[in-house]
Design a protein around this motif. Sequence first.
Motif, PDB file in Angstrom:
ATOM      1  N   THR A 154      -1.211   5.513  10.180  1.00  0.00           N
ATOM      2  CA  THR A 154       0.135   6.365   9.775  1.00  0.00           C
ATOM      3  C   THR A 154       1.046   5.760   8.803  1.00  0.00           C
ATOM      4  O   THR A 154       2.100   6.073   8.566  1.00  0.00           O
ATOM      5  CB  THR A 154       0.897   6.887  11.055  1.00  0.00           C
ATOM      6  OG1 THR A 154       1.268   5.571  11.844  1.00  0.00           O
ATOM      7  CG2 THR A 154       0.164   7.682  12.011  1.00  0.00           C
ATOM      8  N   TYR A 155       0.529   4.400   8.164  1.00  0.00           N
ATOM      9  CA  TYR A 155       1.280   3.803   7.234  1.00  0.00           C
ATOM     10  C   TYR A 155       1.090   4.654   5.949  1.00  0.00           C
ATOM     11  O   TYR A 155       0.139   5.278   5.570  1.00  0.00           O
ATOM     12  CB  TYR A 155       0.591   2.318   6.970  1.00  0.00           C
ATOM     13  CG  TYR A 155       1.281   1.546   5.979  1.00  0.00           C
ATOM     14  CD1 TYR A 155       2.405   0.955   6.184  1.00  0.00           C
ATOM     15  CD2 TYR A 155       0.710   1.598   4.607  1.00  0.00           C
ATOM     16  CE1 TYR A 155       3.108   0.213   5.039  1.00  0.00           C
ATOM     17  CE2 TYR A 155       1.393   0.814   3.701  1.00  0.00           C
ATOM     18  CZ  TYR A 155       2.533   0.334   3.894  1.00  0.00           C
ATOM     19  OH  TYR A 155       3.191  -0.419   2.785  1.00  0.00           O
ATOM     20  N   MET A 156       2.124   5.166   5.418  1.00  0.00           N
ATOM     21  CA  MET A 156       2.475   5.907   4.188  1.00  0.00           C
ATOM     22  C   MET A 156       2.459   5.114   2.862  1.00  0.00           C
ATOM     23  O   MET A 156       2.333   5.725   1.842  1.00  0.00           O
ATOM     24  CB  MET A 156       3.694   6.544   4.451  1.00  0.00           C
ATOM     25  CG  MET A 156       3.768   7.455   5.729  1.00  0.00           C
ATOM     26  SD  MET A 156       2.456   8.745   5.484  1.00  0.00           S
ATOM     27  CE  MET A 156       3.233   9.661   4.065  1.00  0.00           C
ATOM     28  N   GLY A 157       2.760   3.741   2.897  1.00  0.00           N
ATOM     29  CA  GLY A 157       3.059   3.008   1.589  1.00  0.00           C
ATOM     30  C   GLY A 157       4.339   2.665   1.420  1.00  0.00           C
ATOM     31  O   GLY A 157       5.300   3.131   2.377  1.00  0.00           O
ATOM     32  N   ASN A 158       4.771   1.887   0.593  1.00  0.00           N
ATOM     33  CA  ASN A 158       6.092   1.464   0.147  1.00  0.00           C
ATOM     34  C   ASN A 158       6.819   0.928   1.649  1.00  0.00           C
ATOM     35  O   ASN A 158       7.791   1.121   2.084  1.00  0.00           O
ATOM     36  CB  ASN A 158       7.147   2.380  -0.012  1.00  0.00           C
ATOM     37  CG  ASN A 158       6.362   3.224  -1.649  1.00  0.00           C
ATOM     38  OD1 ASN A 158       5.681   2.552  -2.021  1.00  0.00           O
ATOM     39  ND2 ASN A 158       7.395   3.826  -2.183  1.00  0.00           N
ATOM     40  N   ASN A 159       5.838   0.060   2.514  1.00  0.00           N
ATOM     41  CA  ASN A 159       6.524  -0.523   3.659  1.00  0.00           C
ATOM     42  C   ASN A 159       6.971   0.744   4.761  1.00  0.00           C
ATOM     43  O   ASN A 159       7.970   0.349   5.755  1.00  0.00           O
ATOM     44  CB  ASN A 159       7.642  -1.495   3.402  1.00  0.00           C
ATOM     45  CG  ASN A 159       7.052  -2.372   2.394  1.00  0.00           C
ATOM     46  OD1 ASN A 159       7.858  -2.703   1.507  1.00  0.00           O
ATOM     47  ND2 ASN A 159       6.363  -3.429   2.955  1.00  0.00           N
ATOM     48  N   VAL A 160       6.595   1.689   4.728  1.00  0.00           N
ATOM     49  CA  VAL A 160       7.045   2.898   5.760  1.00  0.00           C
ATOM     50  C   VAL A 160       5.927   3.328   6.531  1.00  0.00           C
ATOM     51  O   VAL A 160       4.736   3.515   5.926  1.00  0.00           O
ATOM     52  CB  VAL A 160       7.615   4.035   4.766  1.00  0.00           C
ATOM     53  CG1 VAL A 160       7.916   5.128   5.644  1.00  0.00           C
ATOM     54  CG2 VAL A 160       8.813   3.663   4.026  1.00  0.00           C
ATOM     55  N   ALA A 161       5.827   3.584   7.794  1.00  0.00           N
ATOM     56  CA  ALA A 161       5.139   4.121   8.554  1.00  0.00           C
ATOM     57  C   ALA A 161       5.742   5.247   9.156  1.00  0.00           C
ATOM     58  O   ALA A 161       6.874   5.298   9.688  1.00  0.00           O
ATOM     59  CB  ALA A 161       4.647   3.132   9.624  1.00  0.00           C
TER      60      ALA A 161
END
Length: 661
Positions: free
Chosen positions: A572-579
Amino acid sequence: MTRTADRPNGRGNAKVAVQKFGNFLSSMVLPNIGAFIAWGLITALFIPTGFFPNERLAELVGPMITYLLPLLIGYTGGRLIYDQRGGVVGAIATMGVIVGAPDTPMFLGAMLMGPTGGFVIKKFDQLIEGKIRTGFEMLVNNFSAGILGAALALFAYWIIGPIVAAVTELLTLGVDWLVDTGLLPLTSILIEPGKILFLNNAINHGILTPIGLEQVQETGKSVLFLLEANPGPGLGVLLAFMLFGKGVAKQSAPGAAIIHFIGGIHEIYFPYVLMKPMLLLSVIAGGMSGVFTLVLLNGGLVAPASPGSIIAITAVTPEFLVLLANYAAVLVAATVSFLISATVLKASKETDEDISAATAKMEQMKGKKSSVAGLTAGGVAPTAGAAGTASGSGVMPSNVHKIVFACDAGMGSSAMGASLLKKKVKEADMDITVTNTAISNIPSDAQIIITQEKLTPRAENKAPDAYHISVDNFLSSPEYDRLIENLKSDSGVAEPQVELVEESETDAVGTTPHMAEEEEDSLLLEENIFINQEFATKEEAIRFAGEALVRGGYVEESYVEEMLKREEITTTYMGNNVAIPHGTEAAKKAVIKSGFTVVQVPNGVDFDGESAKLIFGIAGKDGTHLEILSGIAVICAEQENVDELVQAKTAKEVKEIINRS
């Protein structure tokens, strides 16, 4: 992409319009083929002339064809236009034509009133959008559907039903005249080339099936169901390639023949005909000879054979003598087609046949990827060529009007990705609907489907004819900009009027809920924002976020385990250090109300090789979380905003940054 210089002429546009109309008709019929087969089996088995005549069981035949089948078509037609709400109104309207013309099976009426019902309620909802006071939405939604449905049913009863009955009677007389004069075989001159040009659905599902069912009521069977479904003409072509073809075409023909004859997938033989257009004579002559045999021997079926497989044909044949007639028609059609095809192939001076090029040409005519294209080219599907992108599979469709983001549950990553692409679509002034959904609920009219890389195979199985794009970063994928540029350069870009709908996250009557201000504030509370946390593993971080949702009263305890199961499917990691960990689709029943929790991890926690410094735990119910989730997506699409959130010192500061969207 298709450039301006390659735009289709008027004839091409007309062909595309007929294809789209035929595909829409088939989209109403095909999802309900199981019901048609059930009716056909009951008819074949239990009517007085059936295999096992039974007066009591035969009583099922009339109500099924009079009520069940038209209502299913009407509901499906309305749902195609406006989801569940459109389906309900479409079914109500269809009941009007059924009762208004009780002596005629109302399939044409259902195909007309079902979509009409969906269209009317959709336009009504658009007209009143934003004008209903909070608390009255459900009352207005339910009564508007009831009132408009009742009005349409009365209109259908008094006007549409009698008109459709008269038209059906006229068409039936026309078919009877063709049979009586011996001219019915001439229909193959239109049907066989129409199949290869993907224009047959408009004829088959719009005219032949309704008239065929009318004939079944009178005579117990209809030859019309076999005009297009007869696998003989295509089988003859493939057998000729097996014996007299060359190169890859000869090697792939045996497998194609099995898929065509047993599986009923007729389009697998289309590239072989396109490779040598003279073979059109083979399939036309085969089709004509098959129809002549059917008329001569009194063959026919009791229901549509879909797909056009020898197995499906056998299943809906009413009695043994008719079965022999149907088999004879298939055999004669295959023999005639084979003899002409063999002559054409033996006369050919080419040393090899470019089946891949012919397959690509077929897909271009079809306007979308063929689910069996790879099997005609030695197992390697043709690439998208100029029409695709590096990560896309299939052929980019023209005239794109619907893009779907899909993930396992349809509540988290897909919603964020859809929010970002909507923004880009709106900025580009394109009339394209962008929706998000669970993979299991991908709509049949989705043209482009965007998924995480690991989920793409599941999405391709669910919607094999769509164009698929894989991304590994929902927040900042370069595929979004590349897709927008491709759509801009495509000849099918429509006039600027953007309709942006969250299709999968709707309430019980199909409208996206509007949140009151206090409801929106309750989704993200300061006590659910956790600053400066440390975790050894992502599982530990996900469990922390899930337990915070439980304490906040948003979910039941079982939801936490489903969050961990969701992570096992794909990150569920979305990119840009965001999950954005959330539950599986099965976990939706454990959601009490929508809510968020934010966990700040300045030093990061490993999510399959990526460092997540912001973790948004999500619980979504009835779409009420989508507005704030959209805002989070827009904020987190910029790395500097994420960095600002990671550096925030208080929960209040984090909430203020998020609310800036």
